[in-house]
Motif scaffolding. Structure first.
Motif, PDB file in Angstrom:
ATOM      1  N   ASN A 135       0.826  -1.196   0.000  1.00 36.32           N
ATOM      2  CA  ASN A 135       0.000   0.000   0.000  1.00 36.32           C
ATOM      3  C   ASN A 135       0.868   1.257   0.000  1.00 36.32           C
ATOM      4  OD1 ASN A 135      -2.076   1.797   0.172  1.00 36.32           O
ATOM      5  ND2 ASN A 135      -2.764   1.178   2.207  1.00 36.32           N
ATOM      6  N   GLN A 136       1.884   1.288   0.839  1.00 34.28           N
ATOM      7  CA  GLN A 136       2.760   2.456   0.915  1.00 34.28           C
ATOM      8  C   GLN A 136       3.556   2.641  -0.368  1.00 34.28           C
ATOM      9  OE1 GLN A 136       4.975   1.916   4.531  1.00 34.28           O
ATOM     10  NE2 GLN A 136       3.375   2.840   5.778  1.00 34.28           N
ATOM     11  N   GLN A 137       4.010   1.540  -0.969  1.00 35.13           N
ATOM     12  CA  GLN A 137       4.742   1.645  -2.228  1.00 35.13           C
ATOM     13  C   GLN A 137       3.855   2.181  -3.337  1.00 35.13           C
ATOM     14  OE1 GLN A 137       6.256  -2.376  -2.523  1.00 35.13           O
ATOM     15  NE2 GLN A 137       8.231  -1.792  -1.616  1.00 35.13           N
ATOM     16  N   GLU A 138       2.599   1.766  -3.366  1.00 33.24           N
ATOM     17  CA  GLU A 138       1.654   2.273  -4.354  1.00 33.24           C
ATOM     18  C   GLU A 138       1.418   3.768  -4.155  1.00 33.24           C
ATOM     19  OE1 GLU A 138      -0.807   2.557  -7.557  1.00 33.24           O
ATOM     20  OE2 GLU A 138       0.531   0.914  -7.002  1.00 33.24           O
ATOM     21  N   GLN A 139       1.263   4.202  -2.916  1.00 36.01           N
ATOM     22  CA  GLN A 139       1.097   5.626  -2.635  1.00 36.01           C
ATOM     23  C   GLN A 139       2.332   6.414  -3.079  1.00 36.01           C
ATOM     24  OE1 GLN A 139       0.236   5.942   1.527  1.00 36.01           O
ATOM     25  NE2 GLN A 139      -1.844   5.160   1.323  1.00 36.01           N
ATOM     26  N   GLN A 140       3.510   5.842  -2.863  1.00 34.46           N
ATOM     27  CA  GLN A 140       4.749   6.495  -3.259  1.00 34.46           C
ATOM     28  C   GLN A 140       4.835   6.605  -4.785  1.00 34.46           C
ATOM     29  OE1 GLN A 140       8.353   4.454  -2.095  1.00 34.46           O
ATOM     30  NE2 GLN A 140       9.199   6.403  -1.345  1.00 34.46           N
ATOM     31  N   ARG A 141       4.430   5.567  -5.511  1.00 31.48           N
ATOM     32  CA  ARG A 141       4.424   5.612  -6.977  1.00 31.48           C
ATOM     33  C   ARG A 141       3.492   6.720  -7.468  1.00 31.48           C
ATOM     34  NH1 ARG A 141       5.291  -0.011  -6.602  1.00 31.48           N
ATOM     35  NH2 ARG A 141       3.113  -0.527  -6.304  1.00 31.48           N
ATOM     36  N   ILE A 142       2.334   6.835  -6.850  1.00 31.18           N
ATOM     37  CA  ILE A 142       1.368   7.864  -7.244  1.00 31.18           C
ATOM     38  C   ILE A 142       1.947   9.249  -6.993  1.00 31.18           C
ATOM     39  CG2 ILE A 142      -0.880   8.879  -6.671  1.00 31.18           C
ATOM     40  CD1 ILE A 142      -1.852   5.964  -6.151  1.00 31.18           C
ATOM     41  N   ARG A 143       2.605   9.440  -5.841  1.00 32.67           N
ATOM     42  CA  ARG A 143       3.198  10.754  -5.534  1.00 32.67           C
ATOM     43  C   ARG A 143       4.316  11.101  -6.518  1.00 32.67           C
ATOM     44  NH1 ARG A 143       2.166   9.141  -0.105  1.00 32.67           N
ATOM     45  NH2 ARG A 143       4.241   8.260   0.119  1.00 32.67           N
ATOM     46  N   ARG A 144       5.147  10.098  -6.859  1.00 30.59           N
ATOM     47  CA  ARG A 144       6.233  10.336  -7.837  1.00 30.59           C
ATOM     48  C   ARG A 144       5.653  10.747  -9.201  1.00 30.59           C
ATOM     49  NH1 ARG A 144       9.212   5.218  -6.640  1.00 30.59           N
ATOM     50  NH2 ARG A 144      10.349   5.723  -4.793  1.00 30.59           N
ATOM     51  N   LYS A 145       4.620  10.026  -9.619  1.00 31.60           N
ATOM     52  CA  LYS A 145       4.004  10.333 -10.902  1.00 31.60           C
ATOM     53  C   LYS A 145       3.423  11.737 -10.890  1.00 31.60           C
ATOM     54  CE  LYS A 145       1.394   7.957 -14.408  1.00 31.60           C
ATOM     55  NZ  LYS A 145       0.744   6.708 -14.766  1.00 31.60           N
ATOM     56  N   ALA A 146       2.773  12.117  -9.784  1.00 30.81           N
ATOM     57  CA  ALA A 146       2.219  13.454  -9.668  1.00 30.81           C
ATOM     58  C   ALA A 146       3.305  14.511  -9.715  1.00 30.81           C
ATOM     59  CB  ALA A 146       1.404  13.586  -8.399  1.00 30.81           C
TER      60      ALA A 146
END
Length: 152
Positions: A135-146
């Motif tokens: 879950n945290q890795q997915e949130q981190q991927r989303i933040r990087r993409k943003a």
């Protein structure tokens, strides 16, 4: 990443997981009671032990006072007085008091009261931690993409 680090991540982000899936109580749910009281037999053991111990600072005399017990255990004199009257006090205070007297808390408190049912404790912590990490890795991927897109 080791299990200790995974568990730390789990604790940091506890609210994100589905607590019902793992039969966990939300962090905001308090246990029934943190307080316990000594049994009559337990109080007798405490008083006997206090009478047997050498007076702090004077090895020629025996017998701890309530003040001695409070100082040696690190709890307040008011807590010691409540405990010795058979009133309920916090579990950690019972641990400190019995520890100062070199007694086991279960010698002093009713084991049924001490070991209250906390529900289902068969938790696969490895699975919980991996779910949290994913879950945290997915949130981190989303933040990087943003961030790459210029969004903040």
């Amino acid at each position: 990443m080791n299990y200790s680090e995974l568990f730390t991540l789990f604790l940091m982000d506890y609210d994100v997981i589905d607590c019902r899936k793992y039969n966990l109580l939300p962090m905001t749910t308090a246990p029934k009671s943190r307080s316990v009281r000594a049994t009559l037999q337990g109080l007798n053991k405490v008083r006997t032990r206090m009478a047997e111990l050498e007076k702090p600072g004077n090895q020629d005399k025996k017998g701890w006072t309530q003040t001695d017990l409070a100082e040696k255990s690190g709890v307040s004199i008011a807590t010691v007085k409540r405990f010795l009257k058979g009133e309920s006090i916090d579990r950690h205070c019972v641990i400190w008091i019995t520890g100062a007297l070199n007694l086991d808390p279960l010698e002093v408190v009713d084991p049924k009261e001490w070991n209250q049912d906390t529900g289902n404790l068969d938790i696969d912590w490895c699975e919980v931690c991996h779910t949290m990490l994913d879950n945290q890795q997915e949130q981190q991927r989303i933040r990087r993409k943003a961030s790459e897109m210029g969004l903040r």
